[in-house]
Design an enzyme around this catalytic site. Structure first.
Site, PDB file in Angstrom:
ATOM      1  N   HIS A 243       0.805  -1.229   0.000  1.00 14.12           N
ATOM      2  CA  HIS A 243       0.000   0.000   0.000  1.00 14.12           C
ATOM      3  C   HIS A 243       0.842   1.285   0.000  1.00 14.12           C
ATOM      4  O   HIS A 243       0.816   2.066  -0.955  1.00 14.12           O
ATOM      5  CB  HIS A 243      -0.906   0.010   1.233  1.00 14.12           C
ATOM      6  CG  HIS A 243      -1.774  -1.193   1.367  1.00 14.12           C
ATOM      7  ND1 HIS A 243      -2.849  -1.419   0.538  1.00 14.12           N
ATOM      8  CD2 HIS A 243      -1.727  -2.244   2.226  1.00 14.12           C
ATOM      9  CE1 HIS A 243      -3.434  -2.545   0.890  1.00 14.12           C
ATOM     10  NE2 HIS A 243      -2.773  -3.070   1.899  1.00 14.12           N
TER      11      HIS A 243
HETATM   12  C1  BDR Z   1      -2.913   0.796   5.294  1.00 17.34           C
HETATM   13  O1  BDR Z   1      -3.128   0.270   6.598  1.00 17.34           O
HETATM   14  C2  BDR Z   1      -1.917  -0.007   7.225  1.00 17.34           C
HETATM   15  O2  BDR Z   1      -1.965  -1.235   7.886  1.00 17.34           O
HETATM   16  C3  BDR Z   1      -0.848   0.052   6.153  1.00 17.34           C
HETATM   17  O3  BDR Z   1       0.372   0.521   6.690  1.00 17.34           O
HETATM   18  C4  BDR Z   1      -1.415   0.994   5.139  1.00 17.34           C
HETATM   19  O4  BDR Z   1      -1.085   2.333   5.445  1.00 17.34           O
HETATM   20  C5  BDR Z   1      -3.532  -0.154   4.292  1.00 17.34           C
HETATM   21  O5  BDR Z   1      -4.899  -0.274   4.507  1.00 17.34           O
END
Ligand code: BDR
Ligand code: CA
Length: 314
Positions: A243
Site C-alpha cells: 500500500h
Molecule cells: C494501510 O493500513 C496499514 O496497515 C498500512 O500501513 C497501510 O497504510 C492499508 O490499509
C-alpha cells in the site's frame, strides 16, 4: 529540476517502512524535510522507533523524526499488529535506534515548516491515520493550506474495505480526522485500495530484491516475506498488496497511475460502515471536487522503481 520537498507522516508498519526506504533512496527527486509519526499499525512509541530505525538503515541521519498523536481524535485506538507483527516490522530484529526522535510535537512541526517554506512548495505524504494532519489543521488551518498537495494512502471504493466490509484501515482508525482533512481545501491525491491492490508483492519480487544485495533491499525482502506468509492477508494473483509505497511511487513516477477528480466524504457515525470513504465522481455545487482518486496503478512499474531505487542505499 529541484527535488520536490516532502514531509512524510506515517505509522511504520511494514509497508510504511518500505515507503520510507524508497523515499530515502530517491534524493535526486525528493527532498525529505522530515518524518512525522502517528499511532496506527502499532502504538506511537513503536511507530516512532521504527521510523528512526529506517532512517538509520538508510544512513539519513540529517532527516528529523517527530512523534505526533498517540490516539485518534475521537474514537478509541485500533491497531493492525496482526498484519505488521508486534513490533510493527514483521520479524526483523529490532533494537533501540542510535538517534531518537527530535523534541516537539509532529503537528506543530508540520505547521511551522509549512509557514517557513514558500507557499505551495511542500507536499504532505500521509501513510497512516490522518490524526496528525487534522491536529495541524486545528492548530493553523492556513498553514496547512500552504501545502502544495496532500498525497495519501487510504480509503476504498470498488474494492471494499480491508478492516470492515467497506472501510480501509487508515480511514477506519481515525475517520473524524480524515473527514477534516478532506474538508481542508488542499489539493488531495488519494491512493486507496482500488489502486494499491493492483501493486502486489510476490515471491519473484522478493527474489529480485535479494539479488540487489544491499542491506536496504534485503530488509525490504524480509519484510515482504513476512507479509507473504500471513494467512490472513489478501493473496489474490499470488501476491499481497503493497500500500504505502504507492504514495512515493506516485511522486516519483506519476505516469504509472491514473486518477479521476471526485468528492470524498467519510462516514463517522454508523457502527456498520464507520470509516467508509464515499467517493463520488459526479461532482456538483454541493459536492465539489476535493480530491483526485487513483483508479489504476501499474504494479510492474512500481516494483521496477523499488528494485532500482534500493540499489542507491547502503
Ligand atoms: C494501510 O493500513 C496499514 O496497515 C498500512 O500501513 C497501510 O497504510 C492499508 O490499509
Ligand atoms: Ca501505514
Amino acid at each position: 529540476m529541484q527535488p520536490q520537498p516532502i514531509i512524510i507522516d506515517c505509522d511504520p508498519g511494514i509497508d510504511d517502512a518500505i515507503a520510507l526506504l524508497l523515499a530515502f533512496a530517491s534524493p535526486a527527486k525528493l527532498d525529505l524535510l522530515g518524518i512525522t509519526t502517528v499511532a496506527g499499525n502499532v502504538p506511537l512509541a513503536l511507530t516512532t522507533r521504527n521510523a528512526c530505525l529506517m532512517r538509520e538503515l538508510a544512513s539519513s541521519h540529517s532527516v528529523p523524526v517527530y512523534a505526533g498523536c498517540a490516539a485518534p481524535l475521537v474514537r478509541a485506538p485500533v491497531d493492525a499488529g496482526h498484519f505488521h507483527g508486534a513490533s510493527g516490522l514483521g520479524n526483523l530484529p529490532v533494537s533501540q535506534p542510535d538517534q531518537p526522535a527530535s523534541p516537539g510535537h509532529a503537528a506543530r512541526w508540520i505547521v511551522d515548516t509549512l509557514r517557513q517554506r514558500p507557499s505551495n512548495t511542500v507536499t504532505l505524504v500521509v501513510m497512516g491515520p490522518m490524526t496528525n494532519i487534522a491536529q495541524a489543521i486545528a492548530l493553523d488551518a492556513d498553514a496547512v493550506q500552504r501545502a502544495q498537495c496532500i498525497v495519501a494512502m487510504g480509503g476504498a471504493r470498488c474494492e471494499g474495505g480491508n478492516i470492515t466490509a467497506s472501510a480501509e484501515f487508515n480511514i477506519f482508525a481515525d475517520p473524524h480526522a480524515a473527514r477534516r482533512v478532506f474538508q481542508c481545501g488542499c489539493p488531495i491525491v488519494m491512493l486507496g485500495l482500488d489502486a494499491t491492490h493492483q501493486v502486489r508483492a510476490n515471491p519473484a519480487h522478493v527474489a529480485a530484491l535479494r539479488a540487489v544485495g544491499t542491506r536496504a533491499a534485503n530488509t525490504v525482502a524480509s519484510l515482504l516475506e513476512f507479509t507473504l506468509q500471513l494467512p490472513a492477508n489478501d493473496h489474490r494473483d499470488g501476491g499481497v498488496p503493497l500500500h504505502d509505497p504507492c504514495t512515493i511511487a506516485w511522486l516519483l513516477d506519476p505516469a504509472a497511475f491514473t486518477d479521476l477528480p471526485c468528492h470524498i466524504d467519510v462516514e463517522t457515525e454508523s457502527p456498520l460502515t464507520i470509516g467508509h470513504t464515499a467517493v463520488e465522481f459526479r461532482v456538483s455545487a454541493d459536492k465539489p471536487t476535493n480530491a483526485r482518486w487513483v483508479v489504476s496503478a501499474n504494479g510492474a512499474r512500481v516494483f521496477e522503481l523499488l528494485v532500482q531505487s534500493l540499489r542507491h542505499l547502503p
